[in-house]
Design an enzyme around this catalytic site. Structure first.
Site, PDB file in Angstrom:
ATOM      1  N   SER A   7       0.840  -1.205   0.000  1.00 36.51           N
ATOM      2  CA  SER A   7       0.000   0.000   0.000  1.00 36.51           C
ATOM      3  C   SER A   7       0.871   1.250   0.000  1.00 36.51           C
ATOM      4  O   SER A   7       1.615   1.507   0.956  1.00 36.51           O
ATOM      5  CB  SER A   7      -0.903   0.005   1.229  1.00 36.51           C
ATOM      6  OG  SER A   7      -1.437   1.303   1.393  1.00 36.51           O
ATOM      7  N   HIS A  32      -1.226  -1.423  -4.137  1.00 35.80           N
ATOM      8  CA  HIS A  32      -2.483  -1.006  -3.506  1.00 35.80           C
ATOM      9  C   HIS A  32      -2.513   0.515  -3.381  1.00 35.80           C
ATOM     10  O   HIS A  32      -1.614   1.130  -2.798  1.00 35.80           O
ATOM     11  CB  HIS A  32      -2.591  -1.662  -2.135  1.00 35.80           C
ATOM     12  CG  HIS A  32      -3.910  -1.498  -1.465  1.00 35.80           C
ATOM     13  ND1 HIS A  32      -5.016  -2.253  -1.792  1.00 35.80           N
ATOM     14  CD2 HIS A  32      -4.316  -0.659  -0.477  1.00 35.80           C
ATOM     15  CE1 HIS A  32      -6.037  -1.896  -1.016  1.00 35.80           C
ATOM     16  NE2 HIS A  32      -5.645  -0.911  -0.221  1.00 35.80           N
ATOM     17  N   ASP A  34      -4.679   3.641  -2.058  1.00 35.50           N
ATOM     18  CA  ASP A  34      -5.766   4.024  -1.153  1.00 35.50           C
ATOM     19  C   ASP A  34      -6.256   5.428  -1.484  1.00 35.50           C
ATOM     20  O   ASP A  34      -5.506   6.395  -1.365  1.00 35.50           O
ATOM     21  CB  ASP A  34      -5.271   3.990   0.290  1.00 35.50           C
ATOM     22  CG  ASP A  34      -5.112   2.575   0.806  1.00 35.50           C
ATOM     23  OD1 ASP A  34      -6.079   1.794   0.694  1.00 35.50           O
ATOM     24  OD2 ASP A  34      -4.028   2.244   1.317  1.00 35.50           O
ATOM     25  N   MET A  36      -8.950   8.303  -0.497  1.00 30.26           N
ATOM     26  CA  MET A  36      -9.825   8.708   0.620  1.00 30.26           C
ATOM     27  C   MET A  36     -10.337  10.123   0.384  1.00 30.26           C
ATOM     28  O   MET A  36      -9.588  10.976  -0.106  1.00 30.26           O
ATOM     29  CB  MET A  36      -9.036   8.675   1.930  1.00 30.26           C
ATOM     30  CG  MET A  36      -8.358   7.336   2.194  1.00 30.26           C
ATOM     31  SD  MET A  36      -7.634   7.297   3.832  1.00 30.26           S
ATOM     32  CE  MET A  36      -6.715   5.751   3.747  1.00 30.26           C
ATOM     33  N   HIS A  65      -8.262   1.071  -4.046  1.00 30.04           N
ATOM     34  CA  HIS A  65      -9.216   0.917  -2.941  1.00 30.04           C
ATOM     35  C   HIS A  65      -9.877   2.266  -2.709  1.00 30.04           C
ATOM     36  O   HIS A  65      -9.268   3.178  -2.148  1.00 30.04           O
ATOM     37  CB  HIS A  65      -8.425   0.437  -1.712  1.00 30.04           C
ATOM     38  CG  HIS A  65      -9.234   0.256  -0.480  1.00 30.04           C
ATOM     39  ND1 HIS A  65      -8.661   0.040   0.756  1.00 30.04           N
ATOM     40  CD2 HIS A  65     -10.580   0.240  -0.271  1.00 30.04           C
ATOM     41  CE1 HIS A  65      -9.608  -0.094   1.670  1.00 30.04           C
ATOM     42  NE2 HIS A  65     -10.784   0.038   1.073  1.00 30.04           N
ATOM     43  N   MET A  67     -12.065   4.608  -0.852  1.00 27.26           N
ATOM     44  CA  MET A  67     -12.759   4.868   0.416  1.00 27.26           C
ATOM     45  C   MET A  67     -13.428   6.229   0.277  1.00 27.26           C
ATOM     46  O   MET A  67     -13.046   7.215   0.916  1.00 27.26           O
ATOM     47  CB  MET A  67     -11.755   4.832   1.576  1.00 27.26           C
ATOM     48  CG  MET A  67     -11.342   3.406   1.926  1.00 27.26           C
ATOM     49  SD  MET A  67      -9.780   3.337   2.829  1.00 27.26           S
ATOM     50  CE  MET A  67      -8.642   3.391   1.462  1.00 27.26           C
ATOM     51  N   MET A 136     -11.675  -5.673   5.491  1.00 26.65           N
ATOM     52  CA  MET A 136     -10.822  -4.754   6.262  1.00 26.65           C
ATOM     53  C   MET A 136     -10.541  -5.354   7.644  1.00 26.65           C
ATOM     54  O   MET A 136     -11.452  -5.829   8.329  1.00 26.65           O
ATOM     55  CB  MET A 136     -11.518  -3.406   6.449  1.00 26.65           C
ATOM     56  CG  MET A 136     -11.667  -2.575   5.179  1.00 26.65           C
ATOM     57  SD  MET A 136     -10.137  -2.228   4.305  1.00 26.65           S
ATOM     58  CE  MET A 136      -9.207  -1.313   5.532  1.00 26.65           C
ATOM     59  N   GLY A 141      -8.982   4.293   6.916  1.00 27.07           N
ATOM     60  CA  GLY A 141      -8.666   5.710   7.095  1.00 27.07           C
ATOM     61  C   GLY A 141      -7.179   6.007   7.249  1.00 27.07           C
ATOM     62  O   GLY A 141      -6.704   7.021   6.773  1.00 27.07           O
ATOM     63  N   GLY A 143      -2.959   4.281   7.686  1.00 23.02           N
ATOM     64  CA  GLY A 143      -2.013   3.173   7.730  1.00 23.02           C
ATOM     65  C   GLY A 143      -1.468   3.037   9.147  1.00 23.02           C
ATOM     66  O   GLY A 143      -1.696   3.901  10.000  1.00 23.02           O
ATOM     67  N   ASP A 174      -6.819  -6.265   4.408  1.00 20.40           N
ATOM     68  CA  ASP A 174      -6.165  -4.953   4.433  1.00 20.40           C
ATOM     69  C   ASP A 174      -6.233  -4.369   5.843  1.00 20.40           C
ATOM     70  O   ASP A 174      -7.322  -4.187   6.392  1.00 20.40           O
ATOM     71  CB  ASP A 174      -6.894  -4.039   3.437  1.00 20.40           C
ATOM     72  CG  ASP A 174      -6.275  -2.659   3.299  1.00 20.40           C
ATOM     73  OD1 ASP A 174      -5.200  -2.420   3.869  1.00 20.40           O
ATOM     74  OD2 ASP A 174      -6.875  -1.837   2.584  1.00 20.40           O
ATOM     75  N   GLY A 175      -5.038  -4.089   6.397  1.00 19.03           N
ATOM     76  CA  GLY A 175      -4.962  -3.401   7.681  1.00 19.03           C
ATOM     77  C   GLY A 175      -4.200  -4.195   8.715  1.00 19.03           C
ATOM     78  O   GLY A 175      -4.621  -5.290   9.098  1.00 19.03           O
ATOM     79  N   GLY A 176      -3.052  -3.674   9.115  1.00 22.07           N
ATOM     80  CA  GLY A 176      -2.267  -4.308  10.167  1.00 22.07           C
ATOM     81  C   GLY A 176      -1.647  -5.633   9.768  1.00 22.07           C
ATOM     82  O   GLY A 176      -1.326  -6.454  10.637  1.00 22.07           O
ATOM     83  N   GLY A 196       1.071  -2.004   4.121  1.00 20.08           N
ATOM     84  CA  GLY A 196       1.660  -0.677   3.974  1.00 20.08           C
ATOM     85  C   GLY A 196       2.918  -0.561   4.802  1.00 20.08           C
ATOM     86  O   GLY A 196       4.038  -0.657   4.280  1.00 20.08           O
ATOM     87  N   SER A 197       2.740  -0.391   6.118  1.00 19.23           N
ATOM     88  CA  SER A 197       3.910  -0.226   6.995  1.00 19.23           C
ATOM     89  C   SER A 197       4.852  -1.419   6.942  1.00 19.23           C
ATOM     90  O   SER A 197       6.070  -1.236   7.027  1.00 19.23           O
ATOM     91  CB  SER A 197       3.506  -0.027   8.459  1.00 19.23           C
ATOM     92  OG  SER A 197       2.170   0.304   8.569  1.00 19.23           O
TER      93      SER A 197
END
Ligand code: DX5
Ligand code: ZN
Length: 218
Positions: A7, A32, A34, A36, A65, A67, A136, A141, A143, A174-176, A196-197
């Site tokens: 991401s 990816h 994002d 928003m 993605h 959002m 999700m 919202g 990363g 997606d997420g964490g 992402g991170s």
């Protein structure tokens, strides 16, 4: 069989082009993106012009993605900019079926996403219109948030629904996602992993992608 989708939200935006080119030299297959709008989620990121600027520099599958509220308004623009997959949120569309149909008509693949607290059953009627389901595992919202273990149940339920319907629709998470959390999502039925991170905040992004792939095979 497993796909990593880094991401770009975790990139250094002053070096975005460079980092996207570097991502092409890793085992990642997707990128990816994002988007928003500050309405559907409390953050604002990028629009179609950034996607169009990146497109000539990358052969990765652009996994977009959205959002944003009423994403049906922007499908053609993102497709024209170079998006290959366009994912929308079930919570953000007044007409989910029309939005998914519009994505397919544009020539892109259609993804449907649910937030962690949305009933997974809500996607059932739309499965035949979907090329991917995005589950999700954080509130969308930002990363860098912590993985929500409760959302793993949503992956399992959607996997069972897809199997029961005799369909073959990949599930993306997606997420964490980190080498510590990816395994549990793979076990639950996910095959596409956004990170992402866990990619761009690491010193060696190719190794970070390798580490994720290795961890989901365990
Ligand atoms: C959050 C975004 C994610 C985010 C993931 O709303 O949809 O794609 O960039 O970042 P990490 O992997 O750091 O949780
Ligand atoms: Zn995302």
């Amino acid at each position: 069989m497993y796909i990593i989708s880094p991401s770009i939200l975790s990139c250094d935006f002053s070096k975005l082009g460079e980092q996207v080119i570097q991502t092409g030299n890793t085992k990642a297959e997707y990128l990816h993106i994002d988007v928003m709008d500050g309405m559907f989620v409390p953050n604002i990121t990028i629009g179609p012009c950034v996607v169009a600027s990146l497109r000539p520099h990358s052969k990765l599958v652009f996994d977009t993605h959205l959002m944003i509220n009423e994403p049906i308004r922007y499908i053609d623009e993102f497709k024209k900019a170079g998006s290959d997959i366009i994912t929308v949120h079930i919570e953000a569309c007044s007409d989910v079926a029309a939005t998914l149909k519009k994505i397919r008509e544009s020539g892109a693949k259609a993804g449907l996403s649910i937030k962690p607290k949305t009933d997974p059953d809500s996607v059932r009627p739309y499965l035949p219109l979907c090329d991917m389901i995005l589950v999700m595992t954080v509130e969308p919202g930002f990363g860098g948030q912590s993985f929500m273990y409760d959302a793993v149940e949503n992956i399992k339920k959607i996997k069972a629904m897809i199997d029961d319907a005799g369909l073959q629709i990949p599930i993306e998470v997606d997420g964490g996602i980190t080498p510590e959390t990816i395994g549990i999502t793979a076990e639950a039925g996910a095959t596409v992993f956004v990170a992402g991170s866990a990619v761009y905040k690491k010193p060696d992004i190719a190794k970070a992608v390798d580490d994720l792939l290795e961890a989901c095979q365990n």
